[in-house]
Design a protein around this motif. Structure first.
Motif, mmCIF file in Angstrom:
data_model
loop_
_atom_site.group_PDB
_atom_site.id
_atom_site.type_symbol
_atom_site.label_atom_id
_atom_site.label_comp_id
_atom_site.label_asym_id
_atom_site.label_seq_id
_atom_site.Cartn_x
_atom_site.Cartn_y
_atom_site.Cartn_z
ATOM 1 N N VAL A 16 -9.905 0.396 11.978
ATOM 2 C CA VAL A 16 -8.647 0.784 11.327
ATOM 3 C C VAL A 16 -8.948 1.586 10.064
ATOM 4 C CG1 VAL A 16 -7.375 -1.244 12.176
ATOM 5 C CG2 VAL A 16 -8.507 -1.346 9.952
ATOM 6 N N GLU A 17 -7.946 2.341 9.622
ATOM 7 C CA GLU A 17 -8.079 3.046 8.354
ATOM 8 C C GLU A 17 -8.216 2.017 7.235
ATOM 9 O OE1 GLU A 17 -4.673 5.592 8.018
ATOM 10 O OE2 GLU A 17 -5.260 6.777 9.771
ATOM 11 N N ASN A 18 -9.088 2.281 6.316
ATOM 12 C CA ASN A 18 -9.332 1.379 5.196
ATOM 13 C C ASN A 18 -8.329 1.696 4.085
ATOM 14 O OD1 ASN A 18 -10.392 -0.408 3.391
ATOM 15 N ND2 ASN A 18 -12.352 0.635 3.126
ATOM 16 N N ASP A 19 -7.072 1.282 4.303
ATOM 17 C CA ASP A 19 -5.994 1.563 3.357
ATOM 18 C C ASP A 19 -5.208 0.295 3.040
ATOM 19 O OD1 ASP A 19 -6.353 4.350 3.061
ATOM 20 O OD2 ASP A 19 -5.228 4.758 4.894
ATOM 21 N N VAL A 22 -2.684 -2.067 5.648
ATOM 22 C CA VAL A 22 -3.057 -2.039 7.066
ATOM 23 C C VAL A 22 -3.211 -3.460 7.609
ATOM 24 C CG1 VAL A 22 -4.809 -1.320 8.751
ATOM 25 C CG2 VAL A 22 -4.090 0.252 6.942
ATOM 26 N N LYS A 25 0.196 -4.967 8.233
ATOM 27 C CA LYS A 25 0.857 -4.375 9.396
ATOM 28 C C LYS A 25 0.263 -4.907 10.704
ATOM 29 C CE LYS A 25 2.395 -0.065 11.397
ATOM 30 N NZ LYS A 25 2.446 1.394 11.296
ATOM 31 N N THR A 49 -14.188 4.795 4.742
ATOM 32 C CA THR A 49 -12.764 5.043 5.026
ATOM 33 C C THR A 49 -12.276 4.238 6.229
ATOM 34 O OG1 THR A 49 -13.153 6.946 6.496
ATOM 35 C CG2 THR A 49 -12.966 7.402 4.123
ATOM 36 N N SER A 74 -0.346 2.373 16.994
ATOM 37 C CA SER A 74 -0.278 2.316 15.538
ATOM 38 C C SER A 74 -1.124 3.437 14.927
ATOM 39 C CB SER A 74 -0.770 0.957 15.050
ATOM 40 O OG SER A 74 -0.742 0.902 13.649
ATOM 41 N N GLU A 76 -2.487 3.682 12.050
ATOM 42 C CA GLU A 76 -3.641 3.214 11.263
ATOM 43 C C GLU A 76 -4.807 2.747 12.126
ATOM 44 O OE1 GLU A 76 0.140 2.610 9.027
ATOM 45 O OE2 GLU A 76 -0.542 1.957 10.991
#
Length: 172
Positions: A16-19, A22, A25, A49, A74, A76
């Motif tokens: 997954v995106e490292n944001d 996330v 979600k 990332t 999704s 992400e």
């Protein structure tokens, strides 16, 4: 009830995106389907990332397939890996803190740790911390042993398992 309707233990790994947000979600998708996650471990990959989630849960085939489809949709989520029926290597970490030990008990714990193949990662004259990096079932055995002998004088914490697909692609 057919075989596919029966809940079974499942393993899934997500890139997954490292944001921020996330994790919330992704976990929301599981709670929306009334899945109780047995464990969820998240860590940054070799690419800062991207994070990798390793998730353990129990569920039936139909609902699990729906969740995988939702995850794949999704934005992400970069990649979904279903490890349920694949040969994988997985380990979890377990820390056990024992306190108020007599000298003879300390000696017994050092011996038992050696037998279990676990590390004593910290100690003083009255207590210690054991560190075990093993499979869930092996850590269950370690935990049961120390609970039997030191339940009122112990504290345990487990991290969720992390898993990676086998290189050889076969069970060992």
């Amino acid at each position: 009830m057919t075989l596919s309707d029966r809940p079974k233990k499942r393993w899934i790994s997500l890139y997954v995106e490292n944001d921020v947000g996330v994790l919330a979600k992704i976990s929301g998708l599981f709670s929306g389907k009334s899945y109780n996650l047995l464990s969820l471990t998240v860590g940054e990959t070799e690419d800062s990332t991207v994070s990798r989630m390793t998730i353990s849960l129990v569920g039936d085939d139909k609902t699990f397939e729906q969740i995988k489809k939702q995850l794949n949709r999704s934005v992400e989520v970069i990649k979904v890996l279903d490890f349920t029926d694949l040969p994988i290597h997985k380990k979890e970490i377990l820390f056990i803190k024992l306190h108020s030990l007599r000298r003879d008990e300390m000696e017994d714990v050092f011996r038992s740790a050696s037998v279990f193949g676990i590390a004593v990662s910290d100690y003083d004259k009255n207590g210690l911390i054991l560190e075990s990096v093993k499979t869930e079932s092996e850590n269950d055995e370690v935990l049961q042993y120390y609970k039997k002998h030191f339940f009122s004088r112990m504290e345990a914490v487990r991290g969720g398992s992390v898993a990676i697909e086998s290189v050889s692609r076969s069970d060992r």
